[in-house]
Design a protein around this motif. Structure first.
Motif, PDB file in Angstrom:
ATOM      1  N   SER A 272       1.739  -0.425  -7.813  1.00  0.00           N
ATOM      2  CA  SER A 272       2.144  -1.475  -6.882  1.00  0.00           C
ATOM      3  C   SER A 272       1.229  -1.429  -5.659  1.00  0.00           C
ATOM      4  N   VAL A 273       1.272  -2.467  -4.859  1.00  0.00           N
ATOM      5  CA  VAL A 273       0.374  -2.556  -3.701  1.00  0.00           C
ATOM      6  C   VAL A 273       0.526  -1.348  -2.786  1.00  0.00           C
ATOM      7  N   ASN A 274       1.732  -1.040  -2.370  1.00  0.00           N
ATOM      8  CA  ASN A 274       1.937   0.072  -1.442  1.00  0.00           C
ATOM      9  C   ASN A 274       1.577   1.409  -2.066  1.00  0.00           C
ATOM     10  N   ALA A 275       1.836   1.570  -3.378  1.00  0.00           N
ATOM     11  CA  ALA A 275       1.523   2.828  -4.038  1.00  0.00           C
ATOM     12  C   ALA A 275       0.016   3.067  -4.085  1.00  0.00           C
ATOM     13  N   VAL A 276      -0.745   2.030  -4.349  1.00  0.00           N
ATOM     14  CA  VAL A 276      -2.209   2.170  -4.403  1.00  0.00           C
ATOM     15  C   VAL A 276      -2.771   2.475  -3.021  1.00  0.00           C
ATOM     16  N   LEU A 277      -2.270   1.784  -2.004  1.00  0.00           N
ATOM     17  CA  LEU A 277      -2.734   2.066  -0.646  1.00  0.00           C
ATOM     18  C   LEU A 277      -2.375   3.496  -0.236  1.00  0.00           C
ATOM     19  N   ALA A 278      -1.173   3.937  -0.607  1.00  0.00           N
ATOM     20  CA  ALA A 278      -0.758   5.303  -0.274  1.00  0.00           C
ATOM     21  C   ALA A 278      -1.636   6.329  -0.968  1.00  0.00           C
ATOM     22  N   ALA A 279      -2.020   6.071  -2.211  1.00  0.00           N
ATOM     23  CA  ALA A 279      -2.874   6.997  -2.946  1.00  0.00           C
ATOM     24  C   ALA A 279      -4.254   7.097  -2.299  1.00  0.00           C
ATOM     25  N   TYR A 280      -4.771   5.977  -1.825  1.00  0.00           N
ATOM     26  CA  TYR A 280      -6.077   5.985  -1.168  1.00  0.00           C
ATOM     27  C   TYR A 280      -6.022   6.767   0.139  1.00  0.00           C
ATOM     28  N   ARG A 281      -4.952   6.553   0.901  1.00  0.00           N
ATOM     29  CA  ARG A 281      -4.819   7.293   2.155  1.00  0.00           C
ATOM     30  C   ARG A 281      -4.636   8.780   1.911  1.00  0.00           C
ATOM     31  N   ALA A 282      -3.857   9.108   0.875  1.00  0.00           N
ATOM     32  CA  ALA A 282      -3.647  10.518   0.551  1.00  0.00           C
ATOM     33  C   ALA A 282      -4.951  11.199   0.148  1.00  0.00           C
ATOM     34  N   ALA A 283      -5.880  10.421  -0.412  1.00  0.00           N
ATOM     35  CA  ALA A 283      -7.179  10.976  -0.819  1.00  0.00           C
ATOM     36  C   ALA A 283      -8.135  11.114   0.350  1.00  0.00           C
ATOM     37  N   GLY A 284      -7.733  10.603   1.530  1.00  0.00           N
ATOM     38  CA  GLY A 284      -8.573  10.726   2.716  1.00  0.00           C
ATOM     39  C   GLY A 284      -9.144   9.415   3.208  1.00  0.00           C
ATOM     40  N   GLY A 285      -8.826   8.313   2.544  1.00  0.00           N
ATOM     41  CA  GLY A 285      -9.345   7.017   2.958  1.00  0.00           C
ATOM     42  C   GLY A 285      -8.502   6.377   4.037  1.00  0.00           C
TER      43      GLY A 285
END
Length: 411
Positions: A272-285
């Motif tokens: 989902s949109v929020n899940a993908v954004l959260a994954a990117y932030r968790a990776a350091g983005g």
């Protein structure tokens, strides 16, 4: 073909409505016709036909035009009296409205009596916006489509899409009236409610990326993840209106995040949109929204590309499993997440090719949806008109006997 639910009333009211639909259908199919030609084609008595036409003319649904050469009017010579005239559909008169109450936006679309799309519009809103305010947004957007006050007397029904399974009233929390009641009070017409993603699948199969295909698998990747199925030329609803909940297929059943459906590691928790954004932030983005993530991927950001490759692989694996079970001709993916383009779509295609059965690889095509945010609202219109063969075995509204649980999820 099943007809949509019509306004309740006496048998005489229902009979009159049927006569009106007969006349309107002839004008749609043949264009402008004289009264004489309508009489020959419809089989109604002269008195009944003229009474029906008088009502349609008064409502502005049908307009009278002076006939010219070759217009199809009666060709017999006429005296000095009233000039020959034909009757035609009035393109300015509305007939059907579709509304998609998504999680964070309202989208609307309208068609006229000729079944031509008048237009579509949308407006975002906070996820927790109360239903009355969402309905007010819908009313405002519908007004922008028509260029003025909507002729409610010319509308037959309203098709509405909501998030989640439709097996009962969409929302009756906090003492608020159910959505259907709010809409009926606001617009004064019958309301048909269905899952908005399934309606988007219907629209894509009629007017969009899958038009003309008999077996279609549709997946929408938005703030939620869901889909729809067209099998053997018919939209599939399921026994309890639960078809298409592809977002709740587990991809991390033991280590994943808790899903709002009660499961663990569902596709919606990663795609989902929020899940993908959260994954990117968790990776350091760093990204505030999808536009930021898209820009990062376009610039070659390895973190963004890596996250999208992993998400795309999971989506493609789920699509392959569904494809192996269902055997579609076409797979359509839509929703905001697909705007990320190739960095997401290519991994989906690769995983699909790797996991779908070899015999099917060259037969199944993956396409991006073409109707955009208006898909769910357009599907609502299709549900109201109920003229597509895709709806030949589809109930116009859920059977009251098939409602074992309440629909309690908010868009």
């Amino acid at each position: 073909m099943n007809a949509p639910t019509r306004p309740s009333g006496s048998p005489l009211v229902q009979l009159r409505h049927g006569h009106q639909e007969l006349v309107l259908g002839l004008l749609r199919a043949h264009g402008p016709l004289s009264r004489g030609e309508l009489g020959k084609r419809c089989g109604l008595s002269r008195t009944t036909l003229y009474d029906i036409l008088a009502g349609l003319l008064a409502d502005g649904v049908v307009v009278a035009r002076e006939a010219g050469p070759g217009t199809g009017a009666d060709t017999a010579p006429r005296g000095r009296g009233r000039p020959a005239e034909t009757l035609a559909l009035n393109p300015a008169a509305g007939q059907a409205i579709g509304i998609d109450f998504a999680r964070r936006a309202v989208h609307v679309a309208a068609v006229n009596v000729a079944h031509e799309i008048v237009g579509s519009a949308g407006e975002p809103h906070p996820a927790d916006l109360p239903w009355p305010e969402r309905v007010a947004i819908a009313a405002h957007l519908i007004g922008t489509l028509t260029g003025g006050p909507l002729r409610l007397s010319t509308l037959t029904a309203m098709g509405v899409g909501v998030v989640g399974p439709v097996v009962g009233p969409p929302d009756e929390t906090a003492g608020a009236p159910p959505l259907e009641t709010l809409l009926r009070e606001r617009f004064g017409m019958p309301v048909l409610v269905d899952n908005n993603t399934r309606l988007a699948a219907l629209a894509e199969s009629i007017w969009g990326a899958a038009a003309g295909h008999q077996d279609v698998l549709y997946l929408r990747l938005s703030h939620g993840v869901g889909g729809g199925l067209v099998t053997g030329g018919s939209l599939h609803r399921g026994a309890y209106g639960l078809s298409g909940e592809f977002g709740h297929i587990p991809v991390h059943p033991t280590e994943g995040a808790r899903c709002e459906c009660g499961g663990v590691g569902c596709l919606e928790t990663v795609a989902s949109v929020n899940a993908v954004l959260a994954a990117y932030r968790a990776a350091g983005g760093q990204a505030d929204d999808l536009a930021d993530l898209a820009a990062a991927a376009q610039a070659g950001d390895t973190l963004a590309l890596g996250v999208l490759r992993e998400v795309g692989a999971m989506i493609g694996t789920v699509l392959a499993a569904l494809s192996n079970a269902i055997g579609p001709q076409v797979i359509v993916v839509g929703g905001e997440l697909t705007r990320l383009g190739a960095p997401l779509i290519e991994p989906i295609e690769e995983a699909l090719a790797a996991h779908v059965m070899r015999i099917s690889r060259h037969r199944v095509g993956l396409r991006r949806a073409t109707l955009g945010d208006a898909g769910g609202a357009l599907g609502g219109i299709a549900l109201v008109l109920h003229e597509s063969p895709l709806l030949s075995r589809y109930p116009a509204e859920p059977d009251p006997e098939e409602r074992p649980m309440n629909h309690s999820r908010r868009p």
